[in-house]
Enzyme design. Structure first.
Site, mmCIF file in Angstrom:
data_model
loop_
_atom_site.group_PDB
_atom_site.id
_atom_site.type_symbol
_atom_site.label_atom_id
_atom_site.label_comp_id
_atom_site.label_asym_id
_atom_site.label_seq_id
_atom_site.Cartn_x
_atom_site.Cartn_y
_atom_site.Cartn_z
ATOM 1 N N HIS A 18 7.972 -0.008 13.002
ATOM 2 C CA HIS A 18 6.526 -0.131 12.842
ATOM 3 C C HIS A 18 5.847 -0.665 14.102
ATOM 4 O O HIS A 18 4.719 -1.147 14.044
ATOM 5 C CB HIS A 18 6.174 -1.007 11.636
ATOM 6 N N ARG A 58 -9.143 -7.453 19.452
ATOM 7 C CA ARG A 58 -8.625 -7.819 20.776
ATOM 8 C C ARG A 58 -8.391 -6.548 21.573
ATOM 9 O O ARG A 58 -8.600 -5.439 21.071
ATOM 10 C CB ARG A 58 -7.300 -8.569 20.629
ATOM 11 N N GLU A 106 0.857 -1.178 0.000
ATOM 12 C CA GLU A 106 0.000 0.000 0.000
ATOM 13 C C GLU A 106 0.897 1.234 0.000
ATOM 14 O O GLU A 106 2.088 1.152 0.304
ATOM 15 C CB GLU A 106 -0.930 0.018 1.213
#
Length: 648
Positions: A224, A281, A189
């Site tokens: 990241h 979660r 992306e």
């Protein structure tokens, strides 16, 4: 009603869930690998079940073993925590098939969000803005981000800036994704280097109520992975904030979501936001939302799992500001290299809050005396501060970290403090490249303040002298005291940045005389504490020694030193082209072969430690004449991996 809850996880999140269980009167069951047999989460549980082995694939990722453990221990519910099997639809279904309560969203909702590519298509159909996957990136699309479709936590992610490197990066991402998540699906992306990572906390019950419990900014990241998070996200126009919340609620409704979850978005500089993924979660950073909302998100997870409704049509309003810092066992100055070894102490200076209390909160997964191993994530703890406004929260958190006593492997504590006090952070100029942009300011080696290091070394030397005097025949005399002029006492230390410091001092009738410290007086010295006076200013230093490691905590910060012998032994020479393992870990793959001509900085092999991949690169131009590492090999710190022969 849930009576006994098994947490299918370890460390800090297991302890966090257990705290709520104790408050609610629910019995607890832990699972553990062999390295975790004496871990804090195991000791705190009412019962614990062994998962034989060390590697996650043999232990915490074995759904069959965890379900069997719950049944054997008499648990009637399973909480997945975060990471490991927390977003595995098959595991959720196995829990339900065993007749147990699953504290999480329906397996179908987990599956719907399990593939990032499928999730993007689903969200686009629901009208949620998405940053679309690129089928065949072109020059105009660069830079692009390669991502694992089935994963998170930064695993399998690569920034690619040229088309030439794309094939190799795709292959590497697929290999890492397959190992981490059991799927090698990856996609590309567009990469927005100055985008902000903003997310919305969701809670939904089975009766149609969906809450957007505020938002968070998680832009400060390395590799990241998030490092500092805060709630609310600063500087958002109210229209953007409302749009984010509405999009998150739409995402949850589109998949019939229940329980706690997080919708993550990338916010561009022009104010437009794009859906990234939905984490089905509880998030690592949930405490900042608890702090500003006053909610116990774990308690609400359990209530929803028991079939209860959320307490009202909308969540309570948020008040104040909360910031969380993740304390990692790693060295930012060495490309975030993870650190292992014994943790001797980790404690905040003064009282701290649990659950949703205001002030400073510590969520910690480790304890004094515990060995930090390469098997699991490098995060030791999270420190969270709440205050009425953002500036006050940042100041409080930076001060709490500065005063914390952290004795053991290297940590990122110094970087966290510098980031929280950095003008760009305080001005909320945030984006995902923040730590890289300000690396020179933030990631310098610890010990960069020479004056602080010099004072710490003097305190260490005087504490050492006091310890030796305490065990000697003249315990009533001040340490190092001499009746007549004599040669100065000499001690040598190495700071964390590799520099060596000599401490030369005399103690006689005239008091302390220390080279480089004119006017410094010794007020008191014990093996644990040294008090010095400089002019009119009196300062106390707490000193702890473990083997040759000395940790000095003073009012101006913490300093870690290594005591050096007065007469060092000859050091065995190492071939300048030899590459030694910088940490314990597993060889993931090699990137060169014996006989190859290599250039300085070229990756030769990759090590995995603490859930991260690390490059081992050629130290100089030359020829790779030895390669002793093979994929799958476990190596210890200092193992010879390869030898590069450089031209004479």
């Amino acid at each position: 009603m849930i009576t006994n809850l098994l947490v299918a996880n370890r460390g800090e999140i297991a302890r966090r869930v257990f705290r709520t269980c104790r408050a609610l009167g629910i019995a607890t069951t832990a699972v553990h690998s062999d390295p975790d047999a004496d871990a804090p989460h195991v000791r705190e549980a009412d019962a614990a079940v062994r998962l034989p082995g060390a590697a996650p694939a043999d232990t915490y990722l074995r759904a069959d073993l965890i379900v069997r453990a719950a049944l054997e221990a008499g648990a009637d519910a399973v909480h997945p925590g975060y990471g490991f099997l927390s977003e595995n639809a098959e595991f959720a279904q196995a829990v339900l098939d065993a007749g147990l309560v699953w504290v999480g969203p329906p397996p179908a909702a987990i599956a719907a969000m399990g593939s990032k590519t499928a999730a993007k298509r689903l969200m686009a159909a629901a009208g949620v803005p998405v940053l679309g996957a690129l089928e065949a990136p072109t020059e105009a699309d660069l830079p692009v981000l390669v991502k694992a479709a089935a994963g998170g936590g930064g695993r399998g992610m690569r920034v690619v800036r040229t088309l030439a490197e794309l094939p190799d990066q795709l292959a590497a991402a697929r290999a890492e994704a397959a190992k981490a998540f059991g799927s090698d699906e990856v996609f590309c992306e567009r990469y927005l280097p100055t985008g902000r990572h903003v997310e919305v906390q969701l809670l939904a019950d089975a009766h149609g109520t969906v809450w957007a419990v505020g938002d968070r900014d998680c832009s400060l990241q390395r590799r990241h992975q998030k490092v500092i998070e805060e709630a609310p996200a600063p500087g958002l126009p109210e229209a953007v904030r409302a749009g984010l919340h509405a999009a998150a609620v739409s995402a949850a409704r589109a998949i019939g979501y229940t329980g706690a979850g997080t919708a993550e978005f990338l916010l561009a500089e022009d104010g437009r936001f794009h859906f990234l993924e939905m984490n089905t979660r509880l998030q690592v950073e949930h405490p900042v939302t608890e702090a500003v909302s006053g909610l116990d998100l774990v308690a609400l997870q359990l209530a929803v799992a028991e079939g209860e409704s959320l307490p009202g049509p909308v969540p309570p309003p948020s008040t104040g500001w909360a910031i969380e810092a993740r304390l990692y066992a790693e060295d930012p100055a060495k490309d975030w290299q993870p650190a292992t070894g014994t943790l001797h102490r980790l404690e905040l200076d003064g009282p701290h809050q649990e659950f949703t209390g205001r002030g400073v909160r510590l969520d910690c997964g480790v304890a004094a005396g515990q060995e930090i191993t390469p098997h699991y994530d490098a995060m030791l703890a999270k420190v969270i501060a709440w205050a009425p406004n953002r500036a006050a929260a940042a100041r409080l958190l930076a001060d709490a970290l500065t005063r914390a006593r952290i004795h053991g492997p290297a940590t990122n504590r110094e970087l966290l403090v510098r980031a929280l006090r950095h003008p760009a952070f305080l001005a909320a100029r945030l984006h995902t490249g923040f730590l890289t942009e300000h690396a020179d300011d933030l990631a310098a080696p610890d010990g960069g303040d020479p004056a602080r290091t010099a004072r710490a070394a003097l305190a260490a030397a005087l504490a050492d002298a006091a310890a030796r005097r305490r065990t000697g025949p003249h315990g009533a005399l001040p340490p190092g005291w001499r009746n007549l002029p004599s040669q100065p006492q000499l001690k040598r230390y190495r700071a964390e940045d590799g520099t060596e410091r000599e401490v030369r001092y005399r103690l006689n009738r005239d008091g302390l005389r220390a080279d480089g410290h004119p006017g410094t007086e010794l007020v008191d010295a014990t093996p644990e504490q040294v008090v010095l006076r400089e002019g009119a200013v009196r300062r106390g230093y707490r000193v702890a020694r473990h083997g040759d490691r000395v940790f000095v905590d003073g009012p101006d910060g913490a300093t870690a030193l290594t005591a050096l012998p007065r007469f060092p032994d000859p050091v065995a020479r190492t071939d300048p082209g030899a590459l030694l393992a910088p940490m314990p870990g597993t060889v993931v793959r090699t990137a060169a072969a014996v006989g190859d001509t290599v250039t300085a900085g070229q990756p030769l092999l990759f090590l995995e430690a603490m859930k991260m991949e690390h490059r081992v690169t050629a130290p100089a131009d030359g020829v790779l004449v030895e390669l002793r590492a093979t994929p799958g090999q476990q190596v210890e710190l200092g193992t010879l991996l390869a030898v590069v022969q450089t031209p004479a």
